[in-house]
Design a protein around this motif. Structure first.
Motif, PDB file in Angstrom:
ATOM      1  N   SER A 186      15.365  -6.815  -2.923  1.00  0.00           N
ATOM      2  CA  SER A 186      15.431  -4.939  -3.265  1.00  0.00           C
ATOM      3  C   SER A 186      15.055  -4.869  -2.413  1.00  0.00           C
ATOM      4  O   SER A 186      13.976  -5.103  -0.483  1.00  0.00           O
ATOM      5  CB  SER A 186      13.635  -5.093  -4.942  1.00  0.00           C
ATOM      6  OG  SER A 186      14.798  -5.728  -5.378  1.00  0.00           O
ATOM      7  N   LEU A 187      14.759  -3.111  -1.991  1.00  0.00           N
ATOM      8  CA  LEU A 187      13.875  -2.509  -1.141  1.00  0.00           C
ATOM      9  C   LEU A 187      12.238  -2.295  -1.313  1.00  0.00           C
ATOM     10  O   LEU A 187      12.187  -1.438  -2.175  1.00  0.00           O
ATOM     11  CB  LEU A 187      14.841  -1.330   0.008  1.00  0.00           C
ATOM     12  CG  LEU A 187      15.542  -1.498  -0.490  1.00  0.00           C
ATOM     13  CD1 LEU A 187      16.872  -0.056   0.386  1.00  0.00           C
ATOM     14  CD2 LEU A 187      15.734  -2.305   0.840  1.00  0.00           C
ATOM     15  N   LEU A 188      10.964  -2.447  -0.866  1.00  0.00           N
ATOM     16  CA  LEU A 188       9.836  -1.646  -0.897  1.00  0.00           C
ATOM     17  C   LEU A 188      10.122  -0.839   0.135  1.00  0.00           C
ATOM     18  O   LEU A 188      10.056  -1.165   1.840  1.00  0.00           O
ATOM     19  CB  LEU A 188       9.058  -2.992  -1.090  1.00  0.00           C
ATOM     20  CG  LEU A 188       9.156  -3.708  -2.454  1.00  0.00           C
ATOM     21  CD1 LEU A 188       7.914  -4.505  -2.077  1.00  0.00           C
ATOM     22  CD2 LEU A 188       8.393  -2.554  -3.305  1.00  0.00           C
ATOM     23  N   LEU A 189       8.588   0.070   0.208  1.00  0.00           N
ATOM     24  CA  LEU A 189       8.453   0.953   1.211  1.00  0.00           C
ATOM     25  C   LEU A 189       7.075   0.502   1.532  1.00  0.00           C
ATOM     26  O   LEU A 189       6.395   0.651   0.681  1.00  0.00           O
ATOM     27  CB  LEU A 189       8.193   2.540   0.329  1.00  0.00           C
ATOM     28  CG  LEU A 189       9.775   3.578  -0.031  1.00  0.00           C
ATOM     29  CD1 LEU A 189       9.497   4.292  -0.426  1.00  0.00           C
ATOM     30  CD2 LEU A 189      10.433   3.564   2.110  1.00  0.00           C
ATOM     31  N   VAL A 190       6.923   0.081   2.522  1.00  0.00           N
ATOM     32  CA  VAL A 190       5.661  -0.698   3.080  1.00  0.00           C
ATOM     33  C   VAL A 190       4.624   0.227   4.486  1.00  0.00           C
ATOM     34  O   VAL A 190       5.022   0.546   4.992  1.00  0.00           O
ATOM     35  CB  VAL A 190       5.590  -1.847   3.842  1.00  0.00           C
ATOM     36  CG1 VAL A 190       4.026  -2.629   4.124  1.00  0.00           C
ATOM     37  CG2 VAL A 190       6.338  -2.698   2.574  1.00  0.00           C
ATOM     38  N   ASP A 191       3.443   0.488   3.620  1.00  0.00           N
ATOM     39  CA  ASP A 191       2.753   1.124   4.458  1.00  0.00           C
ATOM     40  C   ASP A 191       2.316   0.678   5.233  1.00  0.00           C
ATOM     41  O   ASP A 191       1.966  -0.711   5.408  1.00  0.00           O
ATOM     42  CB  ASP A 191       1.513   1.764   3.749  1.00  0.00           C
ATOM     43  CG  ASP A 191       0.729   3.342   3.763  1.00  0.00           C
ATOM     44  OD1 ASP A 191       0.472   3.107   5.423  1.00  0.00           O
ATOM     45  OD2 ASP A 191       0.497   4.247   3.273  1.00  0.00           O
ATOM     46  N   GLY A 192       2.396   1.480   6.559  1.00  0.00           N
ATOM     47  CA  GLY A 192       1.662   0.332   8.207  1.00  0.00           C
ATOM     48  C   GLY A 192       0.864  -0.100   8.128  1.00  0.00           C
ATOM     49  O   GLY A 192       0.503  -0.705   9.140  1.00  0.00           O
ATOM     50  N   ASP A 193      -0.353   0.799   7.741  1.00  0.00           N
ATOM     51  CA  ASP A 193      -1.743   0.809   7.191  1.00  0.00           C
ATOM     52  C   ASP A 193      -2.075  -0.894   6.565  1.00  0.00           C
ATOM     53  O   ASP A 193      -3.310  -0.948   5.787  1.00  0.00           O
ATOM     54  CB  ASP A 193      -2.722   1.507   6.859  1.00  0.00           C
ATOM     55  CG  ASP A 193      -2.778   2.255   8.024  1.00  0.00           C
ATOM     56  OD1 ASP A 193      -2.257   2.265   9.151  1.00  0.00           O
ATOM     57  OD2 ASP A 193      -2.874   3.761   7.484  1.00  0.00           O
ATOM     58  N   ALA A 194      -1.490  -1.438   5.595  1.00  0.00           N
ATOM     59  CA  ALA A 194      -1.639  -2.070   4.259  1.00  0.00           C
ATOM     60  C   ALA A 194      -1.801  -3.339   4.867  1.00  0.00           C
ATOM     61  O   ALA A 194      -1.700  -3.682   5.387  1.00  0.00           O
ATOM     62  CB  ALA A 194       0.381  -2.885   3.536  1.00  0.00           C
ATOM     63  N   PRO A 195      -3.546  -3.628   4.202  1.00  0.00           N
ATOM     64  CA  PRO A 195      -4.115  -4.540   4.228  1.00  0.00           C
ATOM     65  C   PRO A 195      -3.569  -5.964   4.632  1.00  0.00           C
ATOM     66  O   PRO A 195      -2.280  -6.385   3.086  1.00  0.00           O
ATOM     67  CB  PRO A 195      -5.024  -4.745   3.546  1.00  0.00           C
ATOM     68  CG  PRO A 195      -5.544  -3.364   2.925  1.00  0.00           C
ATOM     69  CD  PRO A 195      -3.841  -2.783   2.775  1.00  0.00           C
ATOM     70  N   GLY A 196      -3.396  -7.160   5.167  1.00  0.00           N
ATOM     71  CA  GLY A 196      -2.562  -8.263   4.877  1.00  0.00           C
ATOM     72  C   GLY A 196      -1.208  -8.454   5.921  1.00  0.00           C
ATOM     73  O   GLY A 196      -0.805  -9.087   5.873  1.00  0.00           O
TER      74      GLY A 196
END
Ligand SMILES: Cc1cc2nc3c(=O)[nH]c(=O)nc-3n(C[C@H](O)[C@H](O)[C@H](O)COP(=O)(O)OP(=O)(O)OC[C@H]3O[C@@H](n4cnc5c(N)ncnc54)[C@H](O)[C@@H]3O)c2cc1C
Length: 381
Positions: A186-196
Motif C-alpha cells: 500500500s501507499l502511505l503519506l508519511v509526515d516528515g515530522d512523524a516521531p520514530g
C-alpha cells in the motif's frame, strides 16, 4: 553555414515563455550555488521556496490546489531547462512530476487540500520511498511493514537511496499492509515530522552530489489511517501507472544534459589551442562531436514524440521504457566522449562536463534499471 535551431513541435508561445522563465530562474538562482549545494549534499530549503514563488513547482497541478493549472508539457519545459543549464541539485522531478501526481491522482479531497498547496509553494518537499536495503528492482519484495493498530498504521523497516531524503516533509512510502507479493503493498503519506522516523547521513554519491539522497528508518512510526493513499493493496498498480511519467521525466533530463555536454565540448574544442591550431581543427574531434550531435538530435526527436504521446494520455509503459533506456544510454556515451574532448579538465568536477558524466551513470540504474526497461519492452513484442 550553421544548422537551424531545432524546435519541438509541441512548444507553443505560452510554453516558450515558461521555458524562458525557468531557464532564467535556474541560471540566476541555482547555478551560482551548485558548488555549495554539492558540498552540503543538498539545496537550500529557501531555493525550493523561491522556485515555488516563481511558479515553477507543480505547474501541472490544478490551480484550486495551488498549482499552475497547466499540463505535463509545463513540467516538461521546466525539467528540460533545468537540465539544459546544468543543474541537477534540485530533485524537481521527484517532487513536482512524481510526488504531487501521486497525491493528485490517488488522494482524497482532504489529502489533496492538505499537501498539494504546500508542495506547490515549496514549503513542503516531496520524496517517494520504494527502495529498501533488501530490494530495489524487485518491488514485490518490499518488507517495510505497516501494522494496523486502531486508527493508525505502525511502520517498521528501512528505505534507502531516497532522493530528497533529508528535506522531505512528505514521504510517499510503499509499505506492506498485507500478505506477501504485490497485493500486500500500500501507499502511505508519511509526515516528515512523524516521531520514530529518522534519516541517515547523506550518501556519498559519485554524481548528483547536490541532491540529498539518504536512508530512512521507520521505528514504530504511527501514521493515521487517513493517510492511506488509495485503497489498501493498491500500491503496485499505482506505481506501474505512474512509472511511465517518471521514466519520461528522466529521459527529458538525460537528453537535455547530453545536448549541453556537446555544446560545452564544441566550445572548448574551438578555443583550445594545440598543434598550430585548435582541437576543432583535428578531424577526429569534429567527427566525434558530429556523431554526438547526431545521436542527441535523434534522441530528442524520439523524446518529443513520447512527450506528445504523454500529453495525449497515450504513452504506454513499453514506449516510456524505450525512451528511458535510449536517452540514458545515449547520455552516458555522449558525456564520456565529451569528457575526452576536454582532456584532463573533463575529469575535474569544477567543469560542468565532468559533473554531467558523473551524474549520467546512475540514470541507467534508477527509475528502473535499464535491463528492467529491456524486459518491459520485450514483453510488449
Ligand atoms: C542516486 C539515486 C537516487 C535514487 N532515488 C530513489 C528514490 O527517490 N526513491 C526510491 O525508492 N529509490 C531511489 N533509488 C533507488 C533506485 O531506484 C534503485 O537503485 C534501482 O531501482 C535498482 O535497485 P537496486 O539498487 O536494489 O539494484 P538491484 O535490484 O539489486 O539490481 C542490480 C542490478 O541488477 C540488474 N537487474 C536487476 N533486475 C534485473 C532484471 N529483471 N533483469 C536483468 N537485470 C536486472 C541491473 O543491472 C541492476 O542495476 C535511487 C538510487 C540512486 C542511486
Amino acid at each position: 553555414m550553421s544548422m537551424p535551431t531545432y524546435a519541438p513541435i509541441w512548444i507553443d508561445e505560452e510554453l516558450g515563455d515558461v521555458a524562458a522563465m525557468a531557464r532564467s530562474f535556474f541560471e540566476r538562482v541555482v547555478v551560482p550555488n551548485i558548488a555549495r549545494f554539492e558540498k552540503q549534499h543538498q539545496a537550500d530549503p529557501e531555493t525550493w521556496l523561491e522556485a515555488g514563488k516563481a511558479g515553477l513547482l507543480c505547474p501541472s497541478v490544478p490551480e484550486e490546489y495551488g498549482g499552475g493549472g497547466g499540463t505535463f508539457l509545463h513540467e516538461a519545459v521546466v525539467l528540460w531547462e533545468q537540465s539544459r543549464v546544468g543543474d541537477d541539485t534540485i530533485a524537481y522531478a521527484i517532487h513536482s512530476t512524481i510526488v504531487a501526481h501521486y497525491v493528485l491522482n490517488y488522494g482524497t479531497e482532504e489529502q489533496r487540500r492538505r499537501w498539494l498547496p504546500a508542495l506547490a509553494s515549496g514549503e513542503c518537499i516531496g520524496a517517494v520511498a520504494m527502495t529498501e536495503p533488501g530490494t530495489g528492482s524487485d518491488l514485490k519484495r518490499i518488507a517495510t511493514s505497516a501494522r494496523r493498530d486502531g486508527d493508525h498504521y505502525v511502520l517498521n523497516g528501512a528505505k534507502t537511496f531516497i532522493t530528497n531524503g533529508a528535506l522531505a516533509g512528505l514521504i510517499v512510502a510503499v509499505v506492506r499492509t498485507g500478505g506477501p507479493g504485490a497485493r500486500g503493498l500500500s501507499l502511505l503519506l508519511v509526515d516528515g515530522d512523524a516521531p520514530g522516523l529518522t534519516r541517515g547521513a547523506p550518501l556519498d554519491k559519485m554524481g548528483q552530489r547536490g541532491q540529498d539522497t539518504r536512508e530512512l528508518f521507520f521505528d514504530d512510526v504511527r501514521v493515521p489511517v487517513g493517510n492511506l493513499l488509495g485503497e489498501e493493496g493498491s500500491a503496485f498498480g499505482h506505481l506501474m501507472a505512474q512509472l511511465p511519467q517518471e521514466r519520461l521525466a528522466i529521459a527529458i533530463g538525460a537528453v537535455a544534459q547530453a545536448e549541453l555536454a556537446v555544446e560545452l565540448a564544441v566550445a572548448h574544442a574551438k578555443e583550445r589551442e594545440a598543434f598550430n591550431g585548435t582541437l576543432w581543427d583535428l578531424q577526429n574531434t569534429r567527427f566525434v562531436l558530429a556523431q554526438c550531435a547526431t545521436e542527441v538530435k535523434a534522441a530528442r526527436v524520439f523524446l518529443d514524440h513520447c512527450i506528445a504521446l504523454h500529453a495525449r494520455g497515450e504513452l504506454d509503459a513499453a514506449t516510456a521504457s524505450q525512451i528511458k533506456l535510449l536517452a540514458t544510454d545515449m547520455l552516458f556515451t555522449v558525456a564520456d566522449r565529451c569528457v575526452q574532448v576536454f582532456g584532463g579538465y573533463g575529469y575535474i568536477l569544477e567543469y560542468p562536463v565532468a559533473r554531467i558524466f558523473a551524474g549520467a551513470r546512475v540514470q541507467r540504474i534508477y527509475g528502473g534499471a535499464n535491463e528492467v526497461m529491456k524486459e518491459l519492452i520485450a514483453r510488449s513484442m
